[in-house]
Design a protein around this motif. Structure first.
Motif: not given
Length: 753
Positions: A425-426, A429-430, A474, A477-478, A481, A510
């Motif tokens: 989940r975003e 992971m971030r 995943v 993409s993280t 960001y 976060d």
């Protein structure tokens, strides 16, 4: 297996167990010993509640300590950490030191280095790893209690990544994972390179069944008459029947309102079963509950408890919940109606468990959805404890013959679902990728993938059904960001956290919350308290208040009236989802503004439809996020630092700007600060030099309170011997307390703690 036959544990442990009445091990415990749990071998123990999981953990931890090592016990809840701390305290007389750590995510926990066994929540352990706690590398044994919670979308990824990091730091680390309900225990064991003990053995019988008509229908095919009177509901009949056999009942419902409503009805059933001594003790507990907060929740709960019933949900203050749990364990409270908050490991055994509501509202589904088998089995596992009950029974309720069959198929005879990683989940992971880079666990894309290969997610899902590498997709993409928001930088090969990225990781934020806060602070030249409360309320780290029917119009008007105060631009009403999120954050911010504006707690609970526990949760979260905002503003050298600091202190103490200094004195709090201020004592320095008769008058003649407050302020002579209260300083709206005793009034406000 006799306890004396277990090798590896310290010699005194067998005698200690015998003093506790334990002569031999339960079969699952014996299996764990044979699998090497006392010899440093990793283990997954999937065994029913009350079958001795904690003793398996003790065997592992004490054997590690006896070898000169250090052990860590990870729990999902702060309440469970306190419970385990008390349980393990019995080992201190044998020279085993115990430490517990649950709060302050910026603390490196250096003081824990001297402790043999450390109890902490998974979030706290994660923060200790991020902040470089020096003793993490000295761990020999880690126990993860309620390990099935890796399946939880909010908290699970933290536990999963934390276990992976601990194993990375300590390649020979013994991991003992405990759970009562794991549908795929063998996968968990594969992930942790551990032996598996998967048992259904229980020391006393747990019968599962369904009440339908005038009978209990059990999983073994038997039936037992349990008639429901014309004036009763099935739950009341079950509670009455349980009381007739000297037992207690735990009733699970699907909402706070239902928990409170059920408790009020069930109190009419329990009150007739109380003897005079129980009534007297319950009356004392009820008075304590009323003193927790000046809210309807406190009064309603106390009224129920006086009659032998109680409710338990997240809207209750932590003091409410602790008092209820203790009285229920002591069998003074005969029935508790609870939301599933009580199923997550806290020790609250009962003769019977009733899962009254097996459906719950789901916002994602837009309607009522059945509970998972895992969750229902967790609830059912609360029934029956050895030494307390001759048996345990867990019951669902059916309204038709078809529903009777459905409940048996769906829950009674069903196995719990497989535990699945939610790490991809975003938000998860971030957060964890940044922390992994910032704490030095990985400095390249390849190193990140190598580290994440040790997670449950990689064990379960690394390869997609189409042959693609899910983990790589995943991660890429993280990283994009984090790079775009200046939290990491790389030269094509080496990845490292920026100064800002290190700060965000250390603050336990976060990264999306950090980005939102930074953008808002940079857009605001002179932010107000409401604007700052709104800024932190719209971050992913704050659970916003729900917009009720009719709220949209009210908060839309408020948004336009106070648009100039926002840290950032008000979105268009045509961006419906974003606009509604903004309004939800505004409702949350308005509640915080009321709190910091000294609005009475009972008025806040009524105005926003929340409980005292919700207020405490929002206040704690806002204080943490505003503290993080203050650190970020300092890091970026923004002019908003003083405004953020003031907003943080106001929400911390629940006071206006002029009371911040006074409310910071230990024992003062928001209500007493206002009384002292109105009496002309406006600062800590004033209090230090104050006329004692004025202080005593402002504090309503309470000598003990006045002495404690003056001592905390540094007054040269805090004693109130011979001092008479200045009646001119006494709050005009409050009655004289002729006795002058400290009955605890003024302590009921959240700001007093």
């Amino acid at each position: 297996m006799d306890v004396s036959e277990v090798s590896g544990v310290p010699p005194w442990f067998a005698d200690h167990l015998r003093e506790e009445g334990i002569e031999s091990l339960y079969p699952p415990q014996a299996e764990a010993v044979e699998a090497g749990v006392a010899d440093g071998q990793s283990l997954v123990a999937s065994v029913p509640t009350a079958s001795g999981k904690t003793l398996i953990a003790q065997l592992a931890m004490l054997s590690a300590v006896s070898r000169g090592g250090k052990a860590l016990y990870i729990v999902p809840l702060r309440a469970l950490a306190s419970e385990k701390r008390e349980e393990f305290a019995a080992f201190e007389e044998y020279g085993v030191s115990i430490g517990v750590s649950t709060g302050n995510y910026e603390d490196d926990g250096e003081w824990l280095a001297e402790k043999d066994i450390i109890v902490a929540t998974s979030e706290k352990v994660d923060s200790l790893v991020r902040n470089g706690a020096p003793w993490i590398g000295d761990l020999d044994c880690v126990v993860s209690d309620e390990v099935h919670l890796v399946d939880d979308p909010n908290r699970g990824p933290t536990l999963e990544v934390t276990l992976a990091k601990l194993r990375r730091v300590n390649p020979n680390l013994q991991v003992v994972a405990l759970s009562a309900t794991v549908g795929n225990a063998e996968v968990m064991a594969e992930w942790l390179d551990a032996a598996l003990v998967d048992s259904e053995w229980r020391p006393i019988d747990l019968r599962k069944g369904v009440h339908y008509g005038q009978a209990l229908h059990f999983d073994d095919g038997s039936q037992q008459e349990l008639r429901v009177k014309s004036s009763e509901k099935p739950t009341e009949a079950i509670v009455r029947d349980t009381l007739s056999d000297g037992g207690s009942t735990l009733v699970f419902v699907n909402s706070r309102r239902n928990a409170e409503g059920a408790a009020k009805r069930l109190a009419n059933t329990t009150t007739g079963w109380l003897d005079d001594e129980e009534k007297a003790r319950l009356a004392e507990i009820a008075e304590e509950l009323r003193g927790v907060s000046d809210t309807e929740t406190s009064d309603d709960l106390a009224d129920c408890v006086e009659k032998g019933a109680a409710f338990h949900h997240a809207g209750c203050a932590s003091e409410h919940r602790s008092l209820v749990e203790d009285a229920f364990r002591d069998r003074l409270i005969k029935v508790v109606s609870a939301t599933p908050t009580l199923a997550a490991g806290v020790n609250t055994p009962s003769r019977r468990v009733v899962v009254r509501d097996w459906r719950r509202y789901s916002g994602e589904a837009g309607g009522m959805q059945p509970l998972s088998v895992l969750e229902v089995h967790q609830m059912m596992g609360r029934a029956g404890r050895p030494g307390r009950d001759p048996y345990g029974e867990a019951l669902l309720l059916a309204n038709s013959h078809d529903e009777l069959d459905e409940l048996f198929e769906r829950y009674v005879w069903a196995d719990p679902e497989a535990v699945e990683s939610k790490l991809a989940r975003e938000p998860s992971m971030r957060t964890h990728l940044l922390a992994t880079v910032a704490s030095g666990f990985a400095d390249s894309r390849e190193a990140l993938l190598e580290f994440l290969d040790q997670t449950l997610y990689a064990t379960q899902y690394r390869q997609g059904t189409d042959g693609t590498d899910n983990l790589e997709r995943v991660v890429d993409s993280t990283l994009e960001y984090l790079r775009a928001n200046d939290f990491i930088e790389d030269d094509g090969e080496r990845i490292q956290a920026t100064n800002l990225g290190h700060t965000v990781s250390r603050l336990y934020l976060d990264p999306m919350s950090a980005a939102e806060i930074i953008d808002g602070l940079e857009a605001a030249s002179n932010p107000t308290a409401l604007g700052l409360f709104h800024l932190v309320s719209r971050t992913p780290d704050m659970y916003e208040l729900y917009l009720r029917s009719g709220d949209r119009e009210e908060y839309t008007m408020l948004a336009y009236e106070r648009e100039s105060e926002f840290c950032g631009d008000l979105p268009s009403e045509f961006e419906e989802e974003r606009f509604d999120d903004w309004l939800s954050a505004l409702k949350t911010a308005r509640m915080l503004e009321d709190w910091a504006g000294e609005v009475d707690e009972d008025e806040i609970t009524e105005r926003y439809g929340v409980g005292p526990g919700d207020i405490r949760g929002k206040v704690d979260t806002a204080e943490w996020l505003l503290g993080a905002a203050e650190s970020l503003a300092s890091e970026l050298d923004l002019a908003t630092v003083p405004a953020v600091r003031e907003a943080r202190k106001r929400v911390q103490h629940g006071v206006g700007e002029e009371l911040i200094d006074l409310a910071g004195v230990r024992g003062v709090g928001r209500k007493r600060a206002r009384r002292l201020f109105d009496a002309g004592i406006e600062t800590r320095a004033d209090l230090r030099e104050a006329d004692k008769s004025v202080v005593l008058g402002a504090l309503r003649g309470r000598t003990k309170t006045a002495e404690n407050v003056l001592e905390a302020a540094g007054h040269q002579s805090p004693s109130m011997d011979g001092v008479r209260p200045d009646e001119g300083a006494r709050p005009a709206e409050e009655p004289t307390d002729a006795a002058g005793s400290d009955d605890g009034e003024g302590q009921s406000s959240l700001g007093d703690f």
